[in-house]
Motif scaffolding. Structure first.
Motif, mmCIF file in Angstrom:
data_model
loop_
_atom_site.group_PDB
_atom_site.id
_atom_site.type_symbol
_atom_site.label_atom_id
_atom_site.label_comp_id
_atom_site.label_asym_id
_atom_site.label_seq_id
_atom_site.Cartn_x
_atom_site.Cartn_y
_atom_site.Cartn_z
ATOM 1 N N PHE A 297 -96.850 39.095 -49.364
ATOM 2 C CA PHE A 297 -96.828 39.714 -48.034
ATOM 3 C C PHE A 297 -97.779 39.024 -47.049
ATOM 4 O O PHE A 297 -98.163 39.599 -46.042
ATOM 5 C CB PHE A 297 -97.151 41.209 -48.097
ATOM 6 N N GLY A 298 -98.177 37.785 -47.390
ATOM 7 C CA GLY A 298 -98.944 36.986 -46.463
ATOM 8 C C GLY A 298 -98.058 35.925 -45.829
ATOM 9 O O GLY A 298 -97.013 35.564 -46.369
ATOM 10 N N SER A 299 -98.461 35.417 -44.663
ATOM 11 C CA SER A 299 -97.702 34.381 -43.979
ATOM 12 C C SER A 299 -98.632 33.236 -43.622
ATOM 13 O O SER A 299 -99.779 33.456 -43.214
ATOM 14 C CB SER A 299 -97.061 34.943 -42.709
ATOM 15 N N CYS A 300 -98.141 32.009 -43.792
ATOM 16 C CA CYS A 300 -98.959 30.822 -43.549
ATOM 17 C C CYS A 300 -98.492 30.119 -42.276
ATOM 18 O O CYS A 300 -97.284 29.966 -42.050
ATOM 19 C CB CYS A 300 -98.870 29.872 -44.735
ATOM 20 N N ASN A 301 -99.441 29.698 -41.451
ATOM 21 C CA ASN A 301 -99.146 28.956 -40.237
ATOM 22 C C ASN A 301 -100.210 27.875 -40.091
ATOM 23 O O ASN A 301 -101.379 28.170 -39.836
ATOM 24 C CB ASN A 301 -99.150 29.878 -39.013
ATOM 25 N N SER A 302 -99.827 26.612 -40.279
ATOM 26 C CA SER A 302 -100.786 25.513 -40.280
ATOM 27 C C SER A 302 -101.419 25.301 -38.911
ATOM 28 O O SER A 302 -102.440 24.624 -38.808
ATOM 29 C CB SER A 302 -100.100 24.224 -40.751
ATOM 30 N N ARG A 303 -100.830 25.868 -37.866
ATOM 31 C CA ARG A 303 -101.378 25.708 -36.516
ATOM 32 C C ARG A 303 -102.460 26.724 -36.198
ATOM 33 O O ARG A 303 -103.106 26.643 -35.152
ATOM 34 C CB ARG A 303 -100.250 25.815 -35.486
ATOM 35 N N ASN A 304 -102.646 27.728 -37.069
ATOM 36 C CA ASN A 304 -103.646 28.764 -36.842
ATOM 37 C C ASN A 304 -104.905 28.489 -37.661
ATOM 38 O O ASN A 304 -104.901 27.707 -38.602
ATOM 39 C CB ASN A 304 -103.090 30.136 -37.235
ATOM 40 N N LEU A 358 -89.158 38.689 -37.371
ATOM 41 C CA LEU A 358 -90.100 37.568 -37.374
ATOM 42 C C LEU A 358 -89.303 36.295 -37.133
ATOM 43 O O LEU A 358 -88.464 35.910 -37.945
ATOM 44 C CB LEU A 358 -90.837 37.493 -38.710
ATOM 45 N N LYS A 359 -89.572 35.606 -36.044
ATOM 46 C CA LYS A 359 -88.772 34.456 -35.646
ATOM 47 C C LYS A 359 -89.220 33.181 -36.355
ATOM 48 O O LYS A 359 -90.384 33.001 -36.650
ATOM 49 C CB LYS A 359 -88.855 34.258 -34.128
ATOM 50 N N MET A 360 -88.262 32.309 -36.584
ATOM 51 C CA MET A 360 -88.472 30.953 -37.104
ATOM 52 C C MET A 360 -89.363 30.953 -38.348
ATOM 53 O O MET A 360 -90.486 30.485 -38.332
ATOM 54 C CB MET A 360 -89.063 30.052 -36.019
ATOM 55 N N MET A 361 -88.829 31.492 -39.428
ATOM 56 C CA MET A 361 -89.592 31.635 -40.649
ATOM 57 C C MET A 361 -89.004 30.804 -41.792
ATOM 58 O O MET A 361 -87.796 30.567 -41.847
ATOM 59 C CB MET A 361 -89.629 33.105 -41.089
ATOM 60 N N LYS A 362 -89.868 30.375 -42.679
ATOM 61 C CA LYS A 362 -89.438 29.955 -44.006
ATOM 62 C C LYS A 362 -89.345 31.236 -44.821
ATOM 63 O O LYS A 362 -90.363 31.874 -45.097
ATOM 64 C CB LYS A 362 -90.442 28.998 -44.634
ATOM 65 N N ASN A 409 -93.651 31.335 -44.616
ATOM 66 C CA ASN A 409 -94.363 30.482 -43.664
ATOM 67 C C ASN A 409 -93.775 30.626 -42.274
ATOM 68 O O ASN A 409 -92.572 30.835 -42.108
ATOM 69 C CB ASN A 409 -94.291 29.008 -44.076
ATOM 70 N N GLN A 410 -94.642 30.471 -41.276
ATOM 71 C CA GLN A 410 -94.210 30.400 -39.890
ATOM 72 C C GLN A 410 -93.937 28.938 -39.545
ATOM 73 O O GLN A 410 -94.799 28.079 -39.724
ATOM 74 C CB GLN A 410 -95.297 30.954 -38.962
#
Length: 815
Positions: A297-304, A358-362, A409-410
């Motif tokens: 239930f976590g989401s990863c975003n390399s830009r954050n 949630l938009k544009m997700m893996k 992932n985002q």
């Protein structure tokens, strides 16, 4: 011509002949390649070499294939023969053996490696092709062995990486152990045979990297790949159920994908201008590309920064570890879902669950696919209380999730949106103004609340004393499914009654036994919560089931399981050692099952530990004996209501033990059935058919008329072709009649009307062959088209778009 001239002429002629021999691209029975740097053969188009080599910083000798290019960087070895048995000196020979196999021999003529063709072939020949494929052919030119079927760490254009869940046959890449050691390393890359398919890299058997589902053009989780390959990938399913992955990079004539010693996937190409190899694309471009970086239930975003965050509606499971940058513990739900619950008046709650876009997700791993259109995809998930998320894409179809969301992932660009199920309160989007008004109203009522608190407390204490006495009585009667006044009272009742002298464990003792519930001790995750392996101070192994705060099950199921299973003793039922109730902690302590659950054997995509028929039949009989005890022989008459492969645990000898009694129901002596609104449970017949076929009830996708195992089984039965349902891994002619009888019993157990389904006592006799010759023909299954059977007095069938594994059957007589 004088003598000297003749000698010179012969010398030149010998050199020419030698060069002609080396220029030949084929090894025949009378020929060989010796371990010399100058002794090799080249493919017909001069693209690849075949010969002996030593990796960088190593003196060991191997037979391999590499590009016929001189470059600054090390040679690109694309295949190695004797990777597990290197030569220690230059005495090796690559030749055709007397049985027609291609072999690598050492100085003592000992075989270090062989193509291992079982049928002897006379006058076979070996040839490296311009594709990089080394082929062994018979005298007719038919390929009897090829290196493309046994890759090492490299995927070449048009090579087929494949996997078949039914047969267990796979073609996969394995990494080198190190840059100087080509023996098999820790990483394995291959295809995941499912709908939609995915590509994976596994490290020591655990997921390390995941591509995301295949959309028909590219992998949805790796959108940047499309800009690199532009339709260069192909991922298709053959007629026999084999998923085949291949690629061709049209923009570059020399390219390949390497699984590195660190588990990365790299697309390398030949740069003509610099005359060297370059990396065009890598799978592990950021930490977000590592599997499950942010936990469940976590989401990863390399830009954050930090890169991990909890999905909306969730909070860190371990705040301290989360703040330290260790996110693998994941997140937990803040507000429980309302699906299936009613308000105090008994009517349906007015504010139920909804979906957050949630938009544009893996999208997460473990998607369940169905041939459903966009609009129906949402409804299908909404009507299934087990469904916690869904997504729809025209190239991938409808995907839904019933397991905890992992590896989400985002992305910066993706056409896939993920819809996650949240409680109504988490979907509030009316802005801060509404929150301010709400806070003001709350503060305004505080004063009034304080004034009435003293009076209310006196009344509450008076009522609690009466309800407490009633609660203890219910527990003693074994009627734990009746709702208790509140959580504190349930805890008090449990401590006072000590159901059948069931031991109560303290939290510290269990934390010590499980190393503070460390991830390495986690056995699995169910609807109740995580299960951990533990070792008590006396050396006893235990399994600890810890109620999750976000669990779809709750205190009612916890109490129900304590009361039910504490009164049962049977060799085919899991034994409950005790429980723990401290603060917010709710835990059940069971005997430890070293072989985990049945589904891990039946539905393992790797098929590493397949069960033979004898073991499967013993498991079927054991489940039947356990159900017979529950229905007829125990002092309580109990219906399990959630029988499925994941709830069948296996001990050291693979004896089955039924577990998870959270939704079970106890019947009084004059009851034949119990009514419930909750959609749970699976027929014993479904489990039986899954055991025989080795496939999940929901694993069929191509035929929209039979989107379940039951649908396929009924279709094959009517076509007099039921033998094709049998798992090929267990089929032997001597077992055919016994297996077919089990299939027929399974179909009898899932008939549409309850009166047609045999009671468990009869089912056990059928399985034991006591009445095998007179088995009645089965009638239509209740769930051939993902319907839900609702057993009422009239046994009518109510159609719904919920999961085919879920039913509301609580009849004593038939499973």
């Amino acid at each position: 011509m004088g003598p000297v001239g003749m000698i010179n002429f012969l010398s030149v002629l010998c050199c020419l002949c030698l060069n002609l021999v080396l220029a030949i691209d084929t090894i025949r029975s009378s020929q060989s390649i010796k371990d010399k740097d100058s002794d090799y053969i080249i493919s017909n188009g001069s693209t690849f070499k075949l010969g002996f080599f030593s990796p960088v910083n190593s003196t060991n000798r191997y037979v391999g294939i590499w590009y016929n290019k001189n470059s600054v960087s090390p040679a690109q070895w694309v295949w190695v023969a004797n990777r597990q048995k290197p030569l220690k000196d230059a005495s090796g020979v690559l030749t055709i053996f007397k049985d027609g196999n291609l072999v690598v021999l050492d100085g003592q003529k000992k075989i270090l490696w062989s193509s291992e063709v079982t049928n002897s072939v006379v006058n076979s020949k070996a040839q490296p092709l311009d594709s990089g494929n080394l082929v062994l052919q018979d005298t007719t030119g038919t390929i009897i062995w090829e290196s493309f079927q046994f890759p090492t760490n490299t995927m070449l254009p048009n090579m087929k990486i494949s996997s078949n869940a039914r047969t267990g046959k796979k073609v996969q890449c394995t990494s080198w152990k190190s840059p100087s050691d080509p023996s098999i390393g820790s990483f394995l890359g291959g295809a995941q045979p499912q709908h939609p398919p995915q590509a994976f890299v596994w490290k020591d058997g655990s997921p390390f990297w995941r591509s995301g589902p295949w959309s028909g053009r590219t992998f949805s989780g790796m959108q940047e790949m499309y800009h690199v390959f532009q339709n260069g990938f192909s991922f298709v399913e053959d007629q026999d159920g084999t998923f085949v992955l291949s690629f061709f990079y049209a923009n570059m004539s020399l390219s390949h994908i390497v699984l590195t010693t660190q588990g990365d996937m790299e697309l390398r190409y030949w740069d003509n201008e610099k005359e060297d190899w370059k990396v065009l694309w890598k799978a592990l471009k950021s930490e977000c590309h590592f599997y499950g970086m942010c936990g469940e239930f976590g989401s990863c975003n390399s830009r954050n920064s930090p890169i991990c965050s909890c999905l909306r509606g969730f909070k860190p499971n371990d705040t301290k570890e989360w703040n330290r940058g260790n996110w693998t513990s994941g997140c937990v739900r803040r507000t429980p879902l309302q699906c299936g619950r009613v308000n105090s008046t008994g009517s349906e709650a007015s504010k139920m669950d909804g979906f957050l876009k949630l938009k544009m997700m893996k999208v997460p791993d473990f998607a369940e696919w169905s041939a459903t259109l966009d609009d129906d995809c949402r409804q299908q998930c909404l009507q299934n209380c087990s469904c916690i998320a869904y997504a729809y894409d025209i190239g991938m179809g409808c995907m839904s999730w019933t397991r905890n969301l992992i590896d989400t992932n985002q992305l910066s660009s993706s056409r896939v949106d993920l819809y996650i199920r949240l409680a109504y309160l988490e979907l509030d989007t009316e802005g801060d103004s509404k929150k301010i008004v709400t806070i003001t109203v709350v503060i305004g009522t505080v004063f009034i609340s304080i004034c009435t608190f003293v009076l209310w407390r006196w009344i509450a204490r008076h009522k609690a004393r009466k309800k407490k006495a009633k609660g203890i009585l219910l527990l003693k009667r074994g009627e734990a499914h009746k709702t208790f006044p509140n959580e504190n009272m349930l805890v008090e009742n449990l401590n006072q009654v000590k159901v059948q002298e069931l031991p109560l464990f303290n939290f510290e003792k269990l934390a010590s036994a499980t190393n503070n519930f460390h991830q390495s001790n986690k056995l699995g995750q169910g609807g109740f919560g995580p299960v951990y392996r533990g070792i008590l101070s006396n050396g006893q192994e235990i399994a600890v089931k810890r109620l999750s705060k976000t669990s779809g099950q709750g205190l009612e199921e916890f109490m129900n399981e304590v009361v039910v299973i504490s009164r049962l003793q049977h060799r085919n039922l899991v034994r409950l050692h005790g429980c723990c109730v401290e603060g917010e902690e709710r835990m059940l302590i069971y005997e430890y099952m070293p072989n985990k659950s049945l589904d891990a054997f039946l539905f393992d995509p790797q098929k590493e530990n397949p069960l033979d028929w004898r073991k499967r039949f013993n498991i079927i009989e054991g489940i039947g004996r356990g159900l017979l005890y529950l229905h007829r022989d125990s002092r309580l008459r109990i219906i399990h209501r959630d029988l499925k492969a994941s709830n069948i645990l296996l001990d050291k000898e693979l004896h089955p033990k039924i577990s998870d009694f959270g939704t079970a129901r106890i019947f009084r002596g004059n009851e034949d059935q119990a009514n419930t609104r909750r959609v749970v449970g699976t027929y014993f017949g479904v489990v039986l058919l899954e055991i025989v076929s080795g496939r999940k009830n929901t694993s069929f996708y191509n035929d929209e008329q039979s989107l379940s195992l039951l649908g396929l089984a009924w279709k094959l039965w009517n076509a007099d072709n039921i033998v094709t349902l049998i798992d090929p891994m267990i089929y032997e002619p001597c077992f055919e009649m016994e297996i077919l009888r089990c299939i027929q019993v399974g179909l009898l157990c899932v008939q549409e009307f309850a009166k047609d389904r045999p009671p468990v006592s009869v089912v056990v006799s059928m399985l034991k062959s006591e009445i095998a010759n007179n088995l009645p023909p089965p009638k239509k299954s209740a769930f051939t088209k993902r319907s839900i059977g609702l057993d009422t007095e009239s046994s009518q069938l109510i159609q719904s778009k919920c999961s085919a594994n879920n039913v509301t059957i609580t009849m004593v007589q038939g499973r």
